[in-house]
Write an enzyme that holds these catalytic residues in place. Structure first.
Site, PDB file in Angstrom:
ATOM      1  N   CYS A 172       0.914  -1.182  -0.007  1.00 43.96           N
ATOM      2  CA  CYS A 172      -0.084   0.074   0.080  1.00 43.96           C
ATOM      3  C   CYS A 172       0.761   1.136   0.104  1.00 43.96           C
ATOM      4  CB  CYS A 172      -0.913   0.234   1.208  1.00 43.96           C
ATOM      5  SG  CYS A 172      -0.079  -0.205   2.874  1.00 43.96           S
TER       6      CYS A 172
ATOM      7  N   ARG B 110      -2.389  -0.865   5.404  1.00 43.19           N
ATOM      8  CA  ARG B 110      -3.507  -1.332   4.491  1.00 43.19           C
ATOM      9  C   ARG B 110      -3.337  -2.717   4.011  1.00 43.19           C
ATOM     10  NH1 ARG B 110      -4.854   3.671   0.797  1.00 43.19           N
ATOM     11  NH2 ARG B 110      -2.683   4.090   1.153  1.00 43.19           N
TER      12      ARG B 110
END
Length: 287
Positions: free
Chosen positions: A238, A243
């Site tokens: 990410c 994430r």
């Protein structure tokens, strides 16, 4: 109860959590994007970890060292046999990051509260503002195992390898090069775009509106539609690795992919390195 139907039983329900709030063998840990959220309210008995200062080393731009992470667990009264249940805001972004780090360091029993802080608050479940204190332990984590972690040099020589699948879990705007980072996020890169050949599968597509994870069948369909299957080497990334930890959790823990790693250097590293190839669908000069 644990949430069943997945490859491993690492998700717990809010019912299970309420039944184990006073269980001395269970420690609830809140890890939020908003580092002030824990002070506002939290699950009774939960300890709070600050991802900016306790789970990362800002000098080395790295995850917490074994020594520092061991100290954090000791202060929370956590031993090698403690069940750690992680949860947080933003549908468990940084809870998943803490989960991934605990797995790197070999803690045996780690779980995530399905739905995280959002689901707990939305359902009016018990909250506290008291900061608990637990007797310190002498727990020393094992040496780090990097088999779940990918580095830049694991990717660069294999960009044309059909057995390697890169999963970019950022927003479509970041993937397309329209923006470098989401609004309000300070960590950024020199260039916008994505790693050549990466598939765009935003992390948010793995959860429902209420913050709980989608079913195993829905998740398998989501990834297989983009060519992400268990017979490939899969690397998620990410912007700074939180994430992609969430997507790693889905792929590795919920779907049971054995050959999946998290590239936590992510776009802040790749997008800032001189000479690194990128793809940017948005024309040069934009973003």
């Amino acid at each position: 109860m644990t949430v069943s139907g997945y490859a491993t039983e690492v998700l717990v329900s809010t019912d299970w959590a309420q039944q184990h709030i006073d269980d001395s063998n269970v420690r609830f840990v809140e890890v939020d994007v908003d580092t002030t959220a824990y002070e506002q309210s939290h699950i009774p008995g939960a300890v709070g970890w600050n991802w900016t200062s306790q789970l990362s080393d800002g000098i080395r731009r790295d995850i917490a060292s074994r020594e520092e992470f061991s100290k954090l667990l000791q202060q929370g009264g956590i031993g090698p046999d403690t069940t750690i249940v992680l949860y947080g805001d933003n549908n468990n972004w940084f809870a998943a990051w803490a989960y991934w780090q605990l797995k790197l360091y070999g803690h045996r029993d780690v779980r995530i509260l399905n739905g995280g802080r959002k689901f707990w608050l939305d359902n009016g479940l018990p909250l506290s503002t008291d900061v608990p204190s637990y007797p310190a332990t002498d727990y020393e984590l094992p040496e780090v195992d990097y088999s779940l972690r990918a580095f830049r040099d694991d990717i660069l020589p294999r960009l044309d390898d059909p057995q390697l699948v890169l999963v970019d879990v950022r927003s479509p705007a970041e993937f397309n090069g329209e923006v470098i980072a989401p609004p309000g996020m300070s960590e950024t890169a020199q260039r916008a775009g994505h790693i050549p050949g990466a598939a765009s599968i935003p992390w948010a597509q793995t959860v429902r509106e209420d913050g709980t994870f989608k079913s195993r069948e829905e998740l398998e369909q989501l990834y297989s539609a983009k060519g992400v299957t268990s017979d490939k080497d899969v690397i998620a990334y990410c912007r700074i690795g939180e994430r992609s930890s969430h997507s790693w959790f889905v792929l590795h823990e919920l779907l049971g992919f054995r050959r999946v790693r998290n590239y936590d250097g992510s776009w802040t590293e790749w997008g800032s390195m001189v000479g690194m190839p990128i793809e940017k669908p948005v024309p040069a000069g934009v973003a």
